[in-house]
Design a protein around this motif. Structure first.
Motif, short mmCIF file in Angstrom:
data_model
loop_
_atom_site.label_atom_id
_atom_site.label_comp_id
_atom_site.label_asym_id
_atom_site.label_seq_id
_atom_site.Cartn_x
_atom_site.Cartn_y
_atom_site.Cartn_z
N ASP A 1 4.28 5.08 0.73
CA ASP A 1 4.65 5.48 2.08
C ASP A 1 6.16 5.43 2.32
N ARG A 2 6.95 5.33 1.27
CA ARG A 2 8.40 5.33 1.46
C ARG A 2 8.86 6.69 1.96
N ASN B 1 6.63 13.63 7.06
CA ASN B 1 5.89 12.40 6.77
C ASN B 1 4.58 12.66 6.05
N GLU B 2 3.90 13.75 6.43
CA GLU B 2 2.57 14.02 5.92
C GLU B 2 2.56 14.74 4.58
#
Length: 407
Positions: A82-83, A205-206
């Motif tokens: 998730d970086r 982000n996704e």
């Protein structure tokens, strides 16, 4: 045969990745050129025109530097977890070749990814790159639809359904780079501005890919939107975006002049003209071409390609000063070009700063006047006429004016 313009999608993108569809025509001398009949000469000239308009990307210092920076950003984003992935922004004024830089990097990246574990790049189960060009008044749904269209996905359904479809496809097709051109059309101000700003953050982000934004005046656009975008959101964007700047050719240093000459020599090697001479541009017209184009890639290409068209049509078969003087260019560089070129010829126009050069006085000053002092000659700052003696007023009857009455 000329290729027709097609809608940008992953199938047509592969054709672009494969490179220039036009082959370099064979070189001919003036004698063999004159030996062709009208039909043969017309076909040969058409092939030369196609080639000159599409002779490919030249590896300028600006392109090499930008590709290196983009490669560092993309490579650093190849992580799992998730970086946060950083985005790259190619920000430059119009005419400097920023779209060419971004596209050429995306072509190279696509080709490299397709070679990684796949024997044939005609298989479309892997789509390493998505490319979208923006327009004015962009909405969040429109942007997602364009990405889906590039990948050949259906664009029906709700916006949420489009998001899910796009996410599944990018994961399944191993998409790692998303290029969004003309980002200056995005207006981050107001309610819609905040919405599109947040949507871009959501996609970044996704989606497991690096975003590469291309446009001009992007820093100024985001700075003007500070009243509309919350400080925290703007700071978040600034913490993720890395700017890759593109500058015109610079000739203010010896290194810059050598790079400019090397570039012109490379351009010369691409041209197919019967009377082409080595150094035609690099030695004879280097300062002239720079003054005409301000060192901007778009205008350099316009001048050279249009000049080749005129050289072929006129039968001159070479680029000369007189020929290029008659070529009209884009307004940005055509305005003021006569004074720039004339100034460069006289050495009073600084090619490095695009401003008149402060040259030392070349004509001697007029000699100062001198005055004789004690038999010698001494410079005098100013010659003054001798003072006129003041009249002496006499007293008594003789001092009265004729005809005056005594009191």
């Amino acid at each position: 045969m000329r290729t027709e313009h097609a809608r940008l999608n992953h199938v047509n993108w592969v054709r672009l990745v494969r490179g220039n569809p036009y082959e370099r025509p064979e070189s001919r001398t003036l004698a063999t050129l004159h030996g062709l009949n009208d039909e043969e000469r017309e076909a040969y000239n058409d092939r030369r025109a196609d080639w000159h308009a599409n002779f490919g990307v030249i590896k300028t210092p600006q392109l090499v530097r930008a590709h290196s920076q983009l490669g560092e950003i993309v490579a650093a984003n190849q992580h799992v977890g998730d970086r946060v992935r950083g985005a790259a922004v190619v920000d430059a004024p119009p005419g400097l070749g920023k779209t060419t830089i971004a596209n050429s990097y995306a072509f190279r990246y696509w080709a490299k990814e397709m070679r990684r574990g796949l024997p044939d790049d005609t298989r479309f189960d892997r789509i390493p790159v998505i490319k979208v060009g923006l327009k004015a008044n962009v909405t969040t749904k429109w942007l997602t639809e364009r990405m889906c269209k590039f990948m050949g996905l259906p664009t029906t359904g709700t916006e949420t359904a489009l998001h899910d479809r796009l996410l599944d496809a990018t994961v399944g097709c191993e998409t790692r780079l998303i290029v969004i051109d003309e980002i200056q059309f995005l207006n981050f101000a107001g309610k819609e501005g905040r919405k599109i700003h947040n949507h871009i953050k959501f996609l970044a982000n996704e989606l497991p890919a690096t975003f590469l934004f291309v446009g001009h005046s992007i820093r100024a656009t985001t700075a003007r939107s500070n009243a509309a975008i919350q400080d925290a959101a703007r700071d978040q964007t600034d913490s993720r975006w890395t700017y890759v700047d593109v500058h015109p050719f610079q000739v203010g240093t010896e290194e810059g002049r050598q790079a400019w000459r090397s570039f012109l020599l490379t351009v010369e090697s691409k041209l197919v003209l019967a009377s082409l001479k080595p150094g035609m541009l690099a030695d004879g017209l280097a300062d002239y071409v720079y003054a005409r184009t301000l060192g901007r890639m778009q205008h350099i290409t316009s001048l050279i390609v249009r000049g080749c068209v005129r050289a072929i049509d006129s039968g001159e078969e070479q680029l000369t000063r007189d020929l290029l003087d008659n070529i009209k260019l884009e307004k940005l560089v055509d305005d003021g070009r006569i004074s720039r070129v004339a100034g460069a010829d006289r050495g009073v126009y600084d090619l490095a700063s695009h401003k008149p050069r402060n040259l030392p006085r070349t004509t001697p000053r007029a000699p100062r006047a001198t005055a004789n002092v004690a038999g010698g000659t001494t410079p005098a700052t100013k010659l003054t006429p001798p003072a006129r003696p003041k009249p002496v007023r006499k007293s008594g009857p003789e001092s009265k004016r004729p005809g005056s009455k005594a009191r």
